[in-house]
Design a protein around this motif. Sequence first.
Motif, PDB file in Angstrom:
ATOM      1  N   ASN A   1      60.908  53.378  78.054  1.00  0.00           N
ATOM      2  CA  ASN A   1      59.286  52.976  79.078  1.00  0.00           C
ATOM      3  C   ASN A   1      60.205  50.988  79.906  1.00  0.00           C
ATOM      4  OD1 ASN A   1      59.922  51.905  76.028  1.00  0.00           O
ATOM      5  ND2 ASN A   1      57.735  50.930  76.284  1.00  0.00           N
TER       6      ASN A   1
ATOM      7  N   LYS B   1      63.293  43.890  62.776  1.00  0.00           N
ATOM      8  CA  LYS B   1      63.750  45.458  62.649  1.00  0.00           C
ATOM      9  C   LYS B   1      64.985  44.940  61.633  1.00  0.00           C
ATOM     10  CE  LYS B   1      60.449  47.078  65.755  1.00  0.00           C
ATOM     11  NZ  LYS B   1      60.313  48.013  67.470  1.00  0.00           N
TER      12      LYS B   1
ATOM     13  N   ASP C   1      68.478  46.490  68.813  1.00  0.00           N
ATOM     14  CA  ASP C   1      67.477  46.094  68.591  1.00  0.00           C
ATOM     15  C   ASP C   1      67.986  44.713  68.511  1.00  0.00           C
ATOM     16  OD1 ASP C   1      63.998  48.003  68.782  1.00  0.00           O
ATOM     17  OD2 ASP C   1      64.530  45.188  68.600  1.00  0.00           O
TER      18      ASP C   1
ATOM     19  N   THR D   1      58.266  40.775  72.565  1.00  0.00           N
ATOM     20  CA  THR D   1      59.788  41.367  72.483  1.00  0.00           C
ATOM     21  C   THR D   1      60.290  41.494  73.661  1.00  0.00           C
ATOM     22  OG1 THR D   1      59.277  43.594  71.883  1.00  0.00           O
ATOM     23  CG2 THR D   1      59.574  42.153  70.341  1.00  0.00           C
TER      24      THR D   1
ATOM     25  N   TYR E   1      52.153  59.300  67.625  1.00  0.00           N
ATOM     26  CA  TYR E   1      52.635  59.115  66.005  1.00  0.00           C
ATOM     27  C   TYR E   1      51.850  58.637  65.106  1.00  0.00           C
ATOM     28  CZ  TYR E   1      53.786  54.003  69.185  1.00  0.00           C
ATOM     29  OH  TYR E   1      53.744  52.959  69.561  1.00  0.00           O
TER      30      TYR E   1
ATOM     31  N   PHE F   1      56.298  45.320  64.842  1.00  0.00           N
ATOM     32  CA  PHE F   1      55.284  45.233  66.609  1.00  0.00           C
ATOM     33  C   PHE F   1      54.953  43.642  67.053  1.00  0.00           C
ATOM     34  CE2 PHE F   1      52.831  45.368  70.493  1.00  0.00           C
ATOM     35  CZ  PHE F   1      54.039  46.509  70.956  1.00  0.00           C
TER      36      PHE F   1
ATOM     37  N   THR G   1      63.106  52.182  68.845  1.00  0.00           N
ATOM     38  CA  THR G   1      60.624  51.665  69.683  1.00  0.00           C
ATOM     39  C   THR G   1      60.083  52.431  68.478  1.00  0.00           C
ATOM     40  OG1 THR G   1      61.160  53.965  69.996  1.00  0.00           O
ATOM     41  CG2 THR G   1      61.419  51.442  71.788  1.00  0.00           C
TER      42      THR G   1
ATOM     43  N   LYS H   1      58.914  54.596  69.084  1.00  0.00           N
ATOM     44  CA  LYS H   1      58.302  56.043  69.804  1.00  0.00           C
ATOM     45  C   LYS H   1      59.703  56.813  69.238  1.00  0.00           C
ATOM     46  CE  LYS H   1      57.954  54.816  74.051  1.00  0.00           C
ATOM     47  NZ  LYS H   1      58.405  53.682  73.472  1.00  0.00           N
TER      48      LYS H   1
ATOM     49  N   ALA I   1      63.978  53.286  74.659  1.00  0.00           N
ATOM     50  CA  ALA I   1      63.174  52.057  75.073  1.00  0.00           C
ATOM     51  C   ALA I   1      63.193  52.461  76.517  1.00  0.00           C
ATOM     52  CB  ALA I   1      63.664  50.667  74.942  1.00  0.00           C
TER      53      ALA I   1
HETATM   54  P1  TYD Z   1      57.569  48.963  72.541  1.00  0.00           P
HETATM   55  O1  TYD Z   1      58.137  49.265  74.095  1.00  0.00           O
HETATM   56  O2  TYD Z   1      56.782  48.559  72.387  1.00  0.00           O
HETATM   57  O3  TYD Z   1      57.701  50.502  71.731  1.00  0.00           O
HETATM   58  P2  TYD Z   1      57.030  50.894  70.981  1.00  0.00           P
HETATM   59  O4  TYD Z   1      55.747  50.846  71.066  1.00  0.00           O
HETATM   60  O5  TYD Z   1      56.930  52.885  71.077  1.00  0.00           O
HETATM   61  O6  TYD Z   1      57.591  50.368  69.749  1.00  0.00           O
HETATM   62  O7  TYD Z   1      59.654  48.877  72.504  1.00  0.00           O
HETATM   63  C1  TYD Z   1      60.726  48.367  72.532  1.00  0.00           C
HETATM   64  C2  TYD Z   1      61.513  47.875  71.531  1.00  0.00           C
HETATM   65  O8  TYD Z   1      63.081  47.639  71.775  1.00  0.00           O
HETATM   66  C3  TYD Z   1      61.803  46.549  70.027  1.00  0.00           C
HETATM   67  O9  TYD Z   1      61.653  47.058  69.218  1.00  0.00           O
HETATM   68  C4  TYD Z   1      62.378  46.274  71.512  1.00  0.00           C
HETATM   69  C5  TYD Z   1      63.507  46.893  71.941  1.00  0.00           C
HETATM   70  N1  TYD Z   1      63.961  46.532  73.264  1.00  0.00           N
HETATM   71  C6  TYD Z   1      65.324  45.951  73.115  1.00  0.00           C
HETATM   72  O10 TYD Z   1      66.061  45.554  71.373  1.00  0.00           O
HETATM   73  N2  TYD Z   1      66.078  45.420  73.801  1.00  0.00           N
HETATM   74  C7  TYD Z   1      65.332  45.170  75.046  1.00  0.00           C
HETATM   75  O11 TYD Z   1      65.285  44.606  76.032  1.00  0.00           O
HETATM   76  C8  TYD Z   1      64.016  46.207  75.314  1.00  0.00           C
HETATM   77  C9  TYD Z   1      63.007  45.691  76.326  1.00  0.00           C
HETATM   78  C10 TYD Z   1      63.059  46.359  74.150  1.00  0.00           C
END
Ligand code: TYD
Length: 402
Positions: free
Chosen positions: A377, A346, A341, A72, A215, A68, A319, A321, A375
């Motif tokens: 969020n 990853k 991603d 990103t 998690y 993490f 993610t 999640k 994702a």
């Molecule tokens: P995150 O919001 O930190 O969620 P978690 O805490 O559950 O891991 O992770 C977002 C993930 O989504 C991260 O692996 C990057 C990916 N991502 C994309 O692939 N494309 C995007 O445009 C964005 C915003 C995130």
Amino acid sequence: MKCRHDGSEIPIVHDFGLQPIANGFLDESNPQNEYFFSMQVAVNPANGLFQLVEQPDPKQMFHENYAFFTRTSDFMKNHFKDVSNEIMSYLNSEEANHENFVVEIGSNDGAMLEHLVKNGTPCLGVEPSKNVALESEKYGVKTINEFFGSDLSKQLLSSHGAADIVYAANVFCHIPDINDLAQACSILLKDGGTLMFEDPYLLDVLNKTSYDQIYDEHVYLFSCSSVQRIFKEFDLHLYDCKTLPTHGGSMRYYLSKTKCFDSTSNLINQIDKENSAQLLNLETYDQFSKKCEFSKNAFKDYLSNFKKENKRIVGYGATSKSTTILNYCDIGNDLIDFFTDTTPTKINKFSPGKHVPVLSYDHFEPHPDLAVLFAWNHKQEIMQKEKDYKGLWITHLYEDFI
Ligand code: TYD
């Protein structure tokens, strides 16, 4: 199960089955001896603390290959810039002021502290995962590569002095020994200093049934009332809170050491909302458990029906999640062709537990028929970026199925 704060016997409110390490992306599709643990959650009806029953050894999760990285997402980069501005205005110093000292716990790749470094505010990061800690050094952020707790806090107090602000984002919910953590913050802060921390918010998880916030790393889901009850035992007094859109719904808590400020109207209103939501009533969690089961079945049925028509389904964002969702709903490569991603660590790996391949973002084209927004969020940022995508979007969230 004994409450991690007061040791009382507390009830288990939901069972998410066997789960792997959420950020444990794998090099092979068929690994030997992948680690799984039984993921159940419990609630203490006396203090409202929502907690994992079993948590893997932290060394299984936060190590030199931790996947993490804060940087990103542009949204998160801006978020941490705003935090640094708030801290600087709190310290009332746009210029370097060597009287001030800020410590960030779980400083990750330095996305917040780099702004304090640029401004000349004395600060220090504490980050147990070596790879992200090394990244932060590139931005001039001094980082102690260790787990935070009262032993380290005593050392920091004698080596660096007491802090005006201790800040942490998405970190306190990761630390199992909540009593030692609160004690450690109390040791490190000056009298009158402020502890600011933010984490995914229990009320949002209950309202949205966003069970994927649960998690291995997230031992707790906090609320204002649980934070107020627990931290005051360590002379840390909650006086304000701020709702945040990050991580699908978070709360930032402001606590002062020793001084008891009057509660702000924000805090009073939020505690009223929590009281109306009956966070101390076990019936509330029984409803949550039922909604998790409903959403699991509806989500899996939806994907299965879609796949029967031989359509392409891609997971958007591998993610942490998503690990809970796939393993709880028993969804693998049979339904989700692959994830895309943007995180280099990853890409070309396999998702924990269900071993769905993770491909780089350019594999989002040719576009699939259905994109599962894991994702969720980052929905706003992603919808903006994917204006040309004409296929369907879905999330696992309850509201998508009612
Ligand atoms: P995150 O919001 O930190 O969620 P978690 O805490 O559950 O891991 O992770 C977002 C993930 O989504 C991260 O692996 C990057 C990916 N991502 C994309 O692939 N494309 C995007 O445009 C964005 C915003 C995130």
